[in-house]
Design a protein around this motif. Sequence first.
Motif: not given
Length: 139
Positions: A71-79, A83-95
Motif C-alpha cells: 500500500i502506497v499512500s500520501a497525505k498532504l500536510k494541511s496548508n 491560495k487563489n489559483y487562476l488555473y490549477q493543473g497540478i494535482a494536489e490530492r491525497n492518494f
Amino acid sequence: MRNFDFSPLYRHAIGFDRLFNLADSNLTKSTNGYPPYNIEQKDEHNYRITMAVAGFSEDEVTLTQNQNTLIVSAKLKSNEDSKNYLYQGIAERNFERKFQLADYVNVASANMKNGLLHIELVREVPEESQPKKISISNE
C-alpha cells in the motif's frame, strides 16, 4: 475509456501475474489513474515500481507491506494559507494505491528523487520451495 491489453506482459512478468490481473480488472472500473506509475522487471527476481509523486515530500508518503499487499499512500500536510489559483493543473490530492504482490516478493528499498518514488522489489524464494533435481537410479 482506455483499454489496455496486458497479455503480452504475462510472458515477461514473473511474480506479477496477479498484479496484472488486478490492474486489468481495476482498469475496467472507473479509476482516476492518479498517481501514474510504471512496473519494471529488472531481472528474473528484481522489480521496480516507479510512481510520479510530484509535490509530496518523503515524510508525506507512506509505504506499508501487509503479506502480499503493498500500500502506497500520501497525505498532504494541511496548508493554512488559502491560495487563489487562476488555473490549477497540478494535482494536489491525497492518494492510496494498492499493489497485489506475488508470493515471496518483498520490498527491498524505496527512495524518492526528482518527484519519482522508486520502490525496489525482490523475489526471494525459500530454499525449501525451490525446484530440486532428483537423480534417477537404474536399480
